[in-house]
Design a protein around this motif. Structure first.
Motif, PDB file in Angstrom:
ATOM      1  N   VAL A   1       0.724  -1.054  -0.018  1.00 15.02           N
ATOM      2  CA  VAL A   1       0.163  -0.121  -0.073  1.00 15.02           C
ATOM      3  C   VAL A   1       0.943   1.349   0.191  1.00 15.02           C
ATOM      4  CG1 VAL A   1      -1.825  -0.959   1.019  1.00 15.02           C
ATOM      5  CG2 VAL A   1      -0.090   0.091   2.538  1.00 15.02           C
ATOM      6  N   GLY A   2       0.254   2.503  -0.597  1.00 16.20           N
ATOM      7  CA  GLY A   2       1.183   3.577  -0.704  1.00 16.20           C
ATOM      8  C   GLY A   2       1.078   4.219   0.885  1.00 16.20           C
ATOM      9  N   LEU A   3       2.424   4.741   1.083  1.00 12.33           N
ATOM     10  CA  LEU A   3       2.488   5.155   2.565  1.00 12.33           C
ATOM     11  C   LEU A   3       2.495   6.880   2.506  1.00 12.33           C
ATOM     12  CD1 LEU A   3       3.149   5.340   5.692  1.00 12.33           C
ATOM     13  CD2 LEU A   3       5.412   4.616   5.155  1.00 12.33           C
TER      14      LEU A   3
ATOM     15  N   ALA B   1       2.661   8.459  11.330  1.00 11.41           N
ATOM     16  CA  ALA B   1       2.813   8.282  12.773  1.00 11.41           C
ATOM     17  C   ALA B   1       2.038   6.901  13.434  1.00 11.41           C
ATOM     18  CB  ALA B   1       2.288   9.529  13.437  1.00 11.41           C
ATOM     19  N   GLU B   2       0.768   6.814  12.797  1.00 17.50           N
ATOM     20  CA  GLU B   2      -0.091   5.352  12.902  1.00 17.50           C
ATOM     21  C   GLU B   2       0.708   4.160  12.639  1.00 17.50           C
ATOM     22  OE1 GLU B   2      -3.885   5.523  11.082  1.00 17.50           O
ATOM     23  OE2 GLU B   2      -4.245   3.471  11.697  1.00 17.50           O
ATOM     24  N   ILE B   3       1.334   4.240  11.562  1.00 16.91           N
ATOM     25  CA  ILE B   3       1.946   3.165  10.942  1.00 16.91           C
ATOM     26  C   ILE B   3       3.184   2.651  11.772  1.00 16.91           C
ATOM     27  CG2 ILE B   3       3.449   2.034   8.878  1.00 16.91           C
ATOM     28  CD1 ILE B   3       1.062   3.317   7.021  1.00 16.91           C
ATOM     29  N   VAL B   4       3.969   3.652  12.201  1.00 21.28           N
ATOM     30  CA  VAL B   4       5.175   3.501  12.892  1.00 21.28           C
ATOM     31  C   VAL B   4       4.703   3.114  14.360  1.00 21.28           C
ATOM     32  CG1 VAL B   4       7.036   4.750  14.308  1.00 21.28           C
ATOM     33  CG2 VAL B   4       6.523   5.272  11.742  1.00 21.28           C
TER      34      VAL B   4
ATOM     35  N   ASP C   1      -4.077   8.547  -2.907  1.00 21.94           N
ATOM     36  CA  ASP C   1      -3.072   9.772  -2.543  1.00 21.94           C
ATOM     37  C   ASP C   1      -4.115  10.575  -1.921  1.00 21.94           C
ATOM     38  OD1 ASP C   1      -0.501   8.651  -3.638  1.00 21.94           O
ATOM     39  OD2 ASP C   1      -1.331   8.903  -5.614  1.00 21.94           O
ATOM     40  N   SER C   2      -5.239  11.006  -2.332  1.00 19.84           N
ATOM     41  CA  SER C   2      -5.928  12.046  -1.554  1.00 19.84           C
ATOM     42  C   SER C   2      -7.227  11.384  -1.236  1.00 19.84           C
ATOM     43  CB  SER C   2      -6.492  13.121  -2.442  1.00 19.84           C
ATOM     44  OG  SER C   2      -5.791  12.945  -3.943  1.00 19.84           O
ATOM     45  N   ASP C   3      -7.893  12.106  -0.302  1.00 20.45           N
ATOM     46  CA  ASP C   3      -9.094  11.655   0.704  1.00 20.45           C
ATOM     47  C   ASP C   3      -8.777  10.337   1.120  1.00 20.45           C
ATOM     48  OD1 ASP C   3     -10.756  13.920  -0.265  1.00 20.45           O
ATOM     49  OD2 ASP C   3     -11.559  12.678  -1.893  1.00 20.45           O
ATOM     50  N   LEU C   4      -7.865  10.449   1.816  1.00 18.87           N
ATOM     51  CA  LEU C   4      -6.979   9.176   2.308  1.00 18.87           C
ATOM     52  C   LEU C   4      -8.064   8.613   3.203  1.00 18.87           C
ATOM     53  CD1 LEU C   4      -3.292  10.154   3.355  1.00 18.87           C
ATOM     54  CD2 LEU C   4      -4.247   8.696   1.456  1.00 18.87           C
ATOM     55  N   PRO C   5      -8.440   7.157   3.048  1.00 17.07           N
ATOM     56  CA  PRO C   5      -9.203   6.264   3.986  1.00 17.07           C
ATOM     57  C   PRO C   5      -8.332   5.807   5.074  1.00 17.07           C
ATOM     58  CG  PRO C   5      -8.094   5.011   2.193  1.00 17.07           C
ATOM     59  CD  PRO C   5      -7.733   6.286   1.997  1.00 17.07           C
ATOM     60  N   THR C   6      -8.900   4.965   5.897  1.00 16.59           N
ATOM     61  CA  THR C   6      -8.142   4.391   7.190  1.00 16.59           C
ATOM     62  C   THR C   6      -7.116   3.541   6.477  1.00 16.59           C
ATOM     63  OG1 THR C   6      -9.642   2.521   7.435  1.00 16.59           O
ATOM     64  CG2 THR C   6     -10.193   4.530   8.667  1.00 16.59           C
ATOM     65  N   VAL C   7      -5.882   3.300   7.383  1.00 13.83           N
ATOM     66  CA  VAL C   7      -4.957   2.188   7.114  1.00 13.83           C
ATOM     67  C   VAL C   7      -5.803   0.743   6.856  1.00 13.83           C
ATOM     68  CG1 VAL C   7      -3.050   0.938   7.804  1.00 13.83           C
ATOM     69  CG2 VAL C   7      -3.300   3.395   8.256  1.00 13.83           C
ATOM     70  N   ALA C   8      -6.754   0.735   7.782  1.00 19.78           N
ATOM     71  CA  ALA C   8      -7.640  -0.780   7.584  1.00 19.78           C
ATOM     72  C   ALA C   8      -8.233  -0.852   6.260  1.00 19.78           C
ATOM     73  CB  ALA C   8      -8.657  -0.759   8.476  1.00 19.78           C
ATOM     74  N   THR C   9      -8.725   0.352   5.722  1.00 20.42           N
ATOM     75  CA  THR C   9      -9.307   0.284   4.266  1.00 20.42           C
ATOM     76  C   THR C   9      -8.167  -0.073   3.105  1.00 20.42           C
ATOM     77  OG1 THR C   9     -11.052   1.613   4.967  1.00 20.42           O
ATOM     78  CG2 THR C   9     -10.895   1.440   2.766  1.00 20.42           C
ATOM     79  N   LEU C  10      -7.041   0.648   3.183  1.00 20.68           N
ATOM     80  CA  LEU C  10      -6.221   0.236   2.222  1.00 20.68           C
ATOM     81  C   LEU C  10      -5.499  -1.113   2.482  1.00 20.68           C
ATOM     82  CD1 LEU C  10      -3.522   3.320   2.891  1.00 20.68           C
ATOM     83  CD2 LEU C  10      -5.119   2.776   0.955  1.00 20.68           C
ATOM     84  N   LEU C  11      -5.466  -1.722   3.679  1.00 23.19           N
ATOM     85  CA  LEU C  11      -4.971  -3.229   3.879  1.00 23.19           C
ATOM     86  C   LEU C  11      -6.102  -3.970   3.482  1.00 23.19           C
ATOM     87  CD1 LEU C  11      -3.469  -2.893   7.223  1.00 23.19           C
ATOM     88  CD2 LEU C  11      -2.155  -2.977   4.985  1.00 23.19           C
ATOM     89  N   ALA C  12      -7.263  -3.690   3.323  1.00 22.00           N
ATOM     90  CA  ALA C  12      -8.406  -4.461   2.905  1.00 22.00           C
ATOM     91  C   ALA C  12      -8.512  -4.588   1.199  1.00 22.00           C
ATOM     92  CB  ALA C  12     -10.029  -3.897   3.231  1.00 22.00           C
TER      93      ALA C  12
END
Ligand code: FE2
Length: 291
Positions: free
Chosen positions: A14-16, A22-25, A258-269
């Motif tokens: 996923v794009g970081l 901060a959340e991912i770290v 890249d914009s209107d970023l969702p939660t990290v969980a949505t990206l991982l899904a």
């Protein structure tokens, strides 16, 4: 550098983007790998330090939006040197950028603009990809753009241009499957035919990103697809991804948002959906190989 960093993973990444850093770290989610735009981290030393820390636990891919391999005025060598420093710090699995130009007379433009595909532009891009690969000290992957208009001065197709670029420079290709679908819709070509014509052995990475359908102002009543990277991946792009997997085999695939970023969980899904599709698409082939 561990073996894990040297071998490109088959799981989707996923794009970081900085708002998630901060959340991912802090939470270290179960992501296959992360792709970063070096420009975000070069301008922010603290973010750069956090990225170096993450690179000890996750494979990282570096995707530049500021190395303009199509610019008539030449590439920005100072910028390539800065990207090299970051590349040396995080030992990425892949380093890529777009087939486009985004600088003109030293000014950065907001959009990645299209190139005409002809002998003259090919010579220019070949020389500049050579220079980028030398400057970075490694192979570079060139991504097919999202297109809205053809150019009158093109004498070859985009795929012919990319294949010749690979042949002359030894670069690899990043196939953005969503861009193939979107450009096929906007320019009126068959996206599967585009994938069929690509040199399969040169594909080193796949991208999947969200796009939007809008009324085409120039052609009332018709829809134009706009590459926004601001929503979930559309169903026809998933279908084309399954086709790309059968054509190219399993490749590191990025969920690009890249914009209107969702939660990290949505990206991982979304990444998990890509993994499931890869498993389902490739299973019959694997069975045939075993049987
Ligand atoms: Fe992309």
């Amino acid at each position: 550098m561990s073996a894990r960093h040297r071998d490109a993973p088959v799981r989707a990444g996923v794009g970081l983007r900085l708002p998630h850093l901060a959340e991912i770290v802090a939470t270290r989610p179960a992501a296959g790998w992360f792709e970063v735009h070096p420009e975000n981290f070069l301008a922010n030393p603290h973010a750069g330090e956090l990225l170096s820390e993450l690179a000890r636990s996750y494979p990282i891919s570096v995707h530049s939006v500021g190395v303009s391999i199509g610019s008539v005025g030449g590439i920005d060598r100072v910028h390539v040197k800065r990207v090299r420093k970051l590349v040396d710090a995080v030992a990425p699995i892949l380093v890529s950028g777009h087939l486009a130009w985004s600088t003109h007379e030293g000014e950065y433009l907001n959009d990645l603009l299209p190139l005409p595909y002809n002998d003259e532009s090919l010579r220019l891009v070949v020389a500049q990809v050579d220079e980028v690969q030398q400057g970075l000290g490694r192979q570079y992957l060139v991504e097919n753009p999202s297109s809205y208009l053809g150019t009158a001065t093109s004498t070859m197709t985009e795929v012919e241009f990319l294949a010749e670029l690979v042949r002359r420079t030894g670069c690899k290709l990043l196939c953005d499957v969503s861009n193939v679908y979107l450009s096929g819709h906007n320019l009126g070509y068959d996206p599967q035919g585009y994938l069929d014509a690509m040199p399969a052995e040169a594909i080193g990475e796949l991208h999947l990103g969200g796009f939007l359908s809008e009324e085409d102002e120039a052609n009332p009543g018709q829809q134009v697809l706009v590459d926004t990277h601001a929503q979930r991946i559309a169903e026809p792009a998933w279908d084309l991804y399954a086709y790309a997997l059968r054509r190219f085999g399993s490749k590191p695939t990025l969920i690009e948002w890249d914009s209107d970023l969702p939660t990290v969980a949505t990206l991982l899904a979304e990444a998990a959906r890509a993994d499931a599709l890869a498993a389902a698409s490739l299973e019959p082939e694997r069975r045939r190989a075993v049987g």
